[in-house]
Write a protein that holds these residues in place. Structure first.
Motif, short mmCIF file in Angstrom:
data_model
loop_
_atom_site.label_atom_id
_atom_site.label_comp_id
_atom_site.label_asym_id
_atom_site.label_seq_id
_atom_site.Cartn_x
_atom_site.Cartn_y
_atom_site.Cartn_z
N GLN A 29 0.83 -1.20 0.00
CA GLN A 29 0.00 0.00 0.00
C GLN A 29 0.87 1.26 0.00
O GLN A 29 0.60 2.20 -0.74
CB GLN A 29 -0.92 -0.02 1.22
CG GLN A 29 -2.02 1.01 1.17
CD GLN A 29 -2.98 0.82 2.33
OE1 GLN A 29 -2.57 0.51 3.45
NE2 GLN A 29 -4.25 1.00 2.07
N GLN A 30 1.95 1.26 0.77
CA GLN A 30 2.85 2.41 0.79
C GLN A 30 3.55 2.58 -0.55
O GLN A 30 3.72 3.70 -1.03
CB GLN A 30 3.89 2.26 1.91
CG GLN A 30 3.32 2.48 3.28
CD GLN A 30 4.36 2.25 4.36
OE1 GLN A 30 5.42 1.68 4.13
NE2 GLN A 30 4.04 2.67 5.58
N GLN A 31 3.94 1.48 -1.16
CA GLN A 31 4.60 1.55 -2.47
C GLN A 31 3.63 2.11 -3.51
O GLN A 31 4.02 2.94 -4.33
CB GLN A 31 5.08 0.16 -2.89
CG GLN A 31 5.82 0.15 -4.22
CD GLN A 31 6.24 -1.24 -4.62
OE1 GLN A 31 5.73 -2.24 -4.11
NE2 GLN A 31 7.17 -1.32 -5.55
N GLN A 32 2.38 1.71 -3.48
CA GLN A 32 1.39 2.21 -4.42
C GLN A 32 1.16 3.71 -4.22
O GLN A 32 1.02 4.45 -5.18
CB GLN A 32 0.07 1.46 -4.28
CG GLN A 32 -0.96 1.87 -5.30
CD GLN A 32 -2.29 1.16 -5.11
OE1 GLN A 32 -2.64 0.77 -4.01
NE2 GLN A 32 -3.02 1.00 -6.19
N GLN A 33 1.16 4.17 -2.97
CA GLN A 33 0.95 5.58 -2.70
C GLN A 33 2.13 6.42 -3.19
O GLN A 33 1.97 7.58 -3.54
CB GLN A 33 0.71 5.82 -1.21
CG GLN A 33 -0.63 5.32 -0.75
CD GLN A 33 -0.84 5.49 0.74
OE1 GLN A 33 0.07 5.84 1.47
NE2 GLN A 33 -2.04 5.20 1.21
N GLN A 34 3.33 5.86 -3.22
CA GLN A 34 4.50 6.58 -3.70
C GLN A 34 4.59 6.56 -5.23
O GLN A 34 5.27 7.39 -5.81
CB GLN A 34 5.78 5.96 -3.11
CG GLN A 34 5.86 6.08 -1.61
CD GLN A 34 5.81 7.52 -1.12
OE1 GLN A 34 6.31 8.42 -1.76
NE2 GLN A 34 5.18 7.74 0.02
N GLN A 35 3.91 5.62 -5.86
CA GLN A 35 3.93 5.52 -7.30
C GLN A 35 3.31 6.78 -7.91
O GLN A 35 2.35 7.33 -7.38
CB GLN A 35 3.13 4.28 -7.74
CG GLN A 35 3.11 4.05 -9.22
CD GLN A 35 2.24 2.85 -9.58
OE1 GLN A 35 1.56 2.28 -8.73
NE2 GLN A 35 2.25 2.49 -10.84
N THR A 36 3.86 7.23 -9.01
CA THR A 36 3.32 8.41 -9.67
C THR A 36 2.78 8.04 -11.04
O THR A 36 3.22 7.08 -11.67
CB THR A 36 4.37 9.53 -9.82
OG1 THR A 36 5.46 9.03 -10.61
CG2 THR A 36 4.88 9.99 -8.49
N ILE A 37 1.84 8.84 -11.48
CA ILE A 37 1.31 8.71 -12.83
C ILE A 37 1.47 10.07 -13.50
O ILE A 37 1.58 11.09 -12.83
CB ILE A 37 -0.16 8.24 -12.85
CG1 ILE A 37 -1.07 9.24 -12.12
CG2 ILE A 37 -0.29 6.86 -12.24
CD1 ILE A 37 -2.55 8.92 -12.26
N LYS A 38 1.52 10.08 -14.83
CA LYS A 38 1.76 11.32 -15.54
C LYS A 38 0.83 11.43 -16.75
O LYS A 38 1.26 11.33 -17.89
CB LYS A 38 3.23 11.38 -15.97
CG LYS A 38 3.67 12.75 -16.41
CD LYS A 38 5.17 12.80 -16.56
CE LYS A 38 5.57 14.21 -16.89
NZ LYS A 38 7.01 14.39 -16.85
N PRO A 39 -0.46 11.66 -16.50
CA PRO A 39 -1.38 11.83 -17.62
C PRO A 39 -1.17 13.19 -18.32
O PRO A 39 -0.68 14.13 -17.69
CB PRO A 39 -2.77 11.76 -16.96
CG PRO A 39 -2.52 12.19 -15.55
CD PRO A 39 -1.13 11.74 -15.21
N SER A 40 -1.54 13.25 -19.57
CA SER A 40 -1.44 14.51 -20.34
C SER A 40 -2.83 14.96 -20.76
O SER A 40 -3.64 14.15 -21.21
CB SER A 40 -0.59 14.29 -21.59
OG SER A 40 0.73 13.98 -21.22
N PHE A 41 -3.08 16.26 -20.59
CA PHE A 41 -4.37 16.85 -20.91
C PHE A 41 -4.17 18.13 -21.71
O PHE A 41 -3.20 18.86 -21.47
CB PHE A 41 -5.14 17.23 -19.63
CG PHE A 41 -5.20 16.17 -18.59
CD1 PHE A 41 -6.16 15.18 -18.65
CD2 PHE A 41 -4.32 16.17 -17.52
CE1 PHE A 41 -6.24 14.20 -17.67
CE2 PHE A 41 -4.38 15.20 -16.53
CZ PHE A 41 -5.34 14.21 -16.61
#
Length: 135
Positions: A29-41
């Motif tokens: 759960q901590q690893q998932q919270q640290q994961q980032t996503i980078k969508p473009s809009f």
């Protein structure tokens, strides 16, 4: 006597197993919270979402979370406007997974008219696609 020792040993093993399972789940759960996503809009879509966020109702305890999420959207738009970028240009925004979840949660409270439904859905879908990498 032997049965008491056996029972204690079984109970101890169950506790160790439970603790290791809990630790593994917590670490994931901590690893998932640290994961980032980078969508473009497109810039225009980000402005639309900022305007939606300005109109939602929230509790006092949610103010800091909303301001954090809005700042992730506002700062790139302001920078793009300073650089005179067209509103059709795509901007990539870095979100921690938890921030993206908060944004989606706040957007669920938004009130839209039918004409904005497609813009709203496109924005939401872009975040979901960015959060679910292709397998």
């Amino acid at each position: 006597m032997k049965s008491a020792i056996s029972f204690s040993l079984i109970l101890f093993c169950m506790c160790v197993f439970q603790m290791s399972t809990s630790y593994t789940l917590c670490a994931q759960q901590q690893q998932q919270q640290q994961q980032t996503i980078k969508p473009s809009f497109p810039i225009s879509e980000i402005i639309f979402i900022i305007q939606l966020l300005d109109k939602i109702e929230l509790k006092g305890s949610e103010v800091d979370a909303l301001l954090e999420v809005k700042s992730l959207l506002i700062i790139p738009v302001v920078n793009a406007q300073k650089e005179n970028k067209p509103i059709t240009e795509l901007l990539s925004i870095d979100f921690k997974v938890q921030q993206a979840q908060l944004l989606l949660s706040f957007l669920q409270r938004a009130t839209l008219n039918g004409a904005d439904a497609e813009r709203y859905k496109r924005f939401i879908d872009t975040i979901i696609i960015a959060a679910n990498p292709k397998k």
